[in-house]
Motif scaffolding. Structure first.
Motif, PDB file in Angstrom:
ATOM      1  N   ASN A   1      40.738 -81.999  34.156  1.00 33.04           N
ATOM      2  CA  ASN A   1      39.470 -82.477  33.562  1.00 33.04           C
ATOM      3  C   ASN A   1      38.469 -81.338  33.517  1.00 33.04           C
ATOM      4  O   ASN A   1      37.803 -81.107  32.507  1.00 33.04           O
ATOM      5  CB  ASN A   1      38.889 -83.628  34.392  1.00 33.04           C
ATOM      6  N   TYR A   2      38.356 -80.619  34.636  1.00 29.61           N
ATOM      7  CA  TYR A   2      37.399 -79.510  34.762  1.00 29.61           C
ATOM      8  C   TYR A   2      37.667 -78.454  33.692  1.00 29.61           C
ATOM      9  O   TYR A   2      36.774 -78.028  32.969  1.00 29.61           O
ATOM     10  CB  TYR A   2      37.533 -78.900  36.156  1.00 29.61           C
TER      11      TYR A   2
ATOM     12  N   GLY B   1      36.692 -79.543  30.236  1.00 26.21           N
ATOM     13  CA  GLY B   1      35.278 -79.821  29.938  1.00 26.21           C
ATOM     14  C   GLY B   1      34.890 -81.270  30.103  1.00 26.21           C
ATOM     15  O   GLY B   1      33.838 -81.704  29.630  1.00 26.21           O
ATOM     16  N   MET B   2      35.724 -82.039  30.815  1.00 25.74           N
ATOM     17  CA  MET B   2      35.389 -83.447  31.062  1.00 25.74           C
ATOM     18  C   MET B   2      34.675 -83.569  32.417  1.00 25.74           C
ATOM     19  O   MET B   2      34.957 -82.795  33.336  1.00 25.74           O
ATOM     20  CB  MET B   2      36.665 -84.307  31.041  1.00 25.74           C
ATOM     21  N   PRO B   3      33.752 -84.527  32.582  1.00 26.03           N
ATOM     22  CA  PRO B   3      32.888 -84.567  33.770  1.00 26.03           C
ATOM     23  C   PRO B   3      33.546 -85.125  35.032  1.00 26.03           C
ATOM     24  O   PRO B   3      33.000 -84.980  36.118  1.00 26.03           O
ATOM     25  CB  PRO B   3      31.730 -85.467  33.333  1.00 26.03           C
ATOM     26  N   SER B   4      34.705 -85.777  34.919  1.00 24.66           N
ATOM     27  CA  SER B   4      35.292 -86.418  36.116  1.00 24.66           C
ATOM     28  C   SER B   4      36.096 -85.416  36.936  1.00 24.66           C
ATOM     29  O   SER B   4      37.339 -85.391  36.908  1.00 24.66           O
ATOM     30  CB  SER B   4      36.176 -87.594  35.689  1.00 24.66           C
ATOM     31  N   TYR B   5      35.371 -84.588  37.670  1.00 20.66           N
ATOM     32  CA  TYR B   5      35.986 -83.683  38.641  1.00 20.66           C
ATOM     33  C   TYR B   5      35.088 -83.689  39.879  1.00 20.66           C
ATOM     34  O   TYR B   5      33.899 -84.039  39.793  1.00 20.66           O
ATOM     35  CB  TYR B   5      36.158 -82.265  38.085  1.00 20.66           C
TER      36      TYR B   5
ATOM     37  N   GLY C   1      42.486 -98.371  38.734  1.00 20.79           N
ATOM     38  CA  GLY C   1      42.682 -96.950  38.423  1.00 20.79           C
ATOM     39  C   GLY C   1      44.081 -96.526  38.817  1.00 20.79           C
ATOM     40  O   GLY C   1      44.660 -97.057  39.768  1.00 20.79           O
ATOM     41  N   THR C   2      44.636 -95.571  38.081  1.00 23.81           N
ATOM     42  CA  THR C   2      45.939 -95.039  38.449  1.00 23.81           C
ATOM     43  C   THR C   2      46.076 -93.630  37.892  1.00 23.81           C
ATOM     44  O   THR C   2      45.130 -93.094  37.289  1.00 23.81           O
ATOM     45  CB  THR C   2      47.087 -95.947  37.950  1.00 23.81           C
ATOM     46  N   GLY C   3      47.236 -93.009  38.118  1.00 21.56           N
ATOM     47  CA  GLY C   3      47.456 -91.657  37.629  1.00 21.56           C
ATOM     48  C   GLY C   3      48.935 -91.388  37.474  1.00 21.56           C
ATOM     49  O   GLY C   3      49.768 -92.122  38.010  1.00 21.56           O
TER      50      GLY C   3
ATOM     51  N   ILE D   1      41.348 -91.883  35.455  1.00 25.78           N
ATOM     52  CA  ILE D   1      40.185 -91.009  35.558  1.00 25.78           C
ATOM     53  C   ILE D   1      40.603 -89.538  35.704  1.00 25.78           C
ATOM     54  O   ILE D   1      39.968 -88.643  35.177  1.00 25.78           O
ATOM     55  CB  ILE D   1      39.282 -91.463  36.725  1.00 25.78           C
ATOM     56  N   GLY D   2      41.716 -89.292  36.445  1.00 27.00           N
ATOM     57  CA  GLY D   2      42.260 -87.936  36.539  1.00 27.00           C
ATOM     58  C   GLY D   2      41.778 -87.141  37.726  1.00 27.00           C
ATOM     59  O   GLY D   2      42.019 -85.942  37.807  1.00 27.00           O
TER      60      GLY D   2
END
Ligand code: LIP
Length: 269
Positions: free
Chosen positions: A93-94, A97-101, A165-167, A195-196
């Motif tokens: 994610n980081y 450029g996605m905010p969920s980190y 949530g899962t992954g 979410i990651g």
């Protein structure tokens, strides 16, 4: 003040400083330093820099404690306390450029696995979203943001079904089994979220934003802080035995829902 609160406040302060460093590096541009278990399992230069920053801050404050981090060599504890650190959880994610980190920092006593440690304190800082989650053993869980600090409680009612949530693992060979597990759990769900970043998933379960979270193959640093934050919010964190790929299943939710999810996971594994 008791040691758990002191450790929590130190974890929170360092997680915030490290989160700010990660956010600044992200704004400057991210470079992939290497890939690890598979091509998809990346590490950035920022992962390494943030972990070095956290390690130096902890050594300055508590030189006799041990350290286990995702990106550097472990060190033994002389105090009985070990810091378990994921400098940037949600690396993909980081890098994208996605905010969920998140920066995840936990202090544990005993072993360095979920089955062997006694978690004492933990902090999860989500810098791009301006939230810091934390917990001290026996003292509850909190989330702090620009609008203040509030106590966390897991959800216990889901009349329309649970938001879960899962992954999926980095190894494509594991995806069919993970999707079969998701299918087995779906009768309990209203919907799923991927979410990651395990530390964010776990913090959201503690906050009641997710009703549950499950994922196979989490490392100690992915779950050390978040699992304590869930437990101190009245939730249950369950670990199931390894699958054929050597991956344990982590399930976090209110105890009744965690048990129902565990039953459905066992039905397909
Ligand atoms: C990530 C976990 C996430 C999982 C990813 C990865 P990382 O940790 O937080 O839950 O789905 O595959 O393992 O590698 O970003 O520290």
């Amino acid at each position: 003040m008791n040691v758990e609160i002191d450790l929590r406040d130190l974890a929170r302060d360092i997680a915030r400083e490290a989160g700010d460093l990660a956010r600044r590096r992200r704004a400057e541009g991210v470079s992939i330093a290497a890939s690890k278990s598979t091509l998809a399992d990346i590490v950035t230069e920022a992962d390494r820099e943030v972990e070095a920053f956290i390690r130096a801050r902890l050594e300055a404050e508590r030189p006799d404690d041990g350290f286990l981090g995702e990106e550097s060599t472990a060190s033994e504890s002389r105090s009985g306390i070990t810091w378990v650190v994921d400098p940037i959880d949600g690396t993909v994610n980081y890098a994208s450029g996605m905010p969920s980190y998140a920066v995840s920092i936990a202090a544990v006593r005993g072993g360095v696995t979920f089955a062997t440690w006694e978690a004492l304190a933990g902090a999860v800082d989500v810098p791009a979203l301006g939230e810091t989650f934390d917990a001290a053993r026996g003292e509850g869980s909190r989330v702090a943001s620009a609008s203040g600090t509030s106590r966390l409680h897991v959800a216990s009612e889901y009349p329309a079904g649970a938001l879960i949530g899962t992954g999926l693992g980095y190894d494509p060979a594991t995806h069919a089994g993970d999707i079969a597990t998701m299918q087995a759990v779906m009768p309990l769900a209203r919907d799923v979220r991927r979410i990651g970043a395990a530390a964010v998933d776990l913090s959201y379960v503690a906050a009641g934003r997710l009703d549950a979270y499950f994922e196979r193959g989490l490392k100690s640093w992915d779950l050390a802080a978040g699992s304590l934050i869930v437990a101190e919010a009245g939730g249950s964190v369950v670990e199931l035995p390894e699958d054929p790929f050597g991956r344990r299943m982590t399930i976090a939710a209110h105890a009744d829902l965690a048990a129902s999810i565990a039953d459905r996971v066992r039905s397909v594994n």
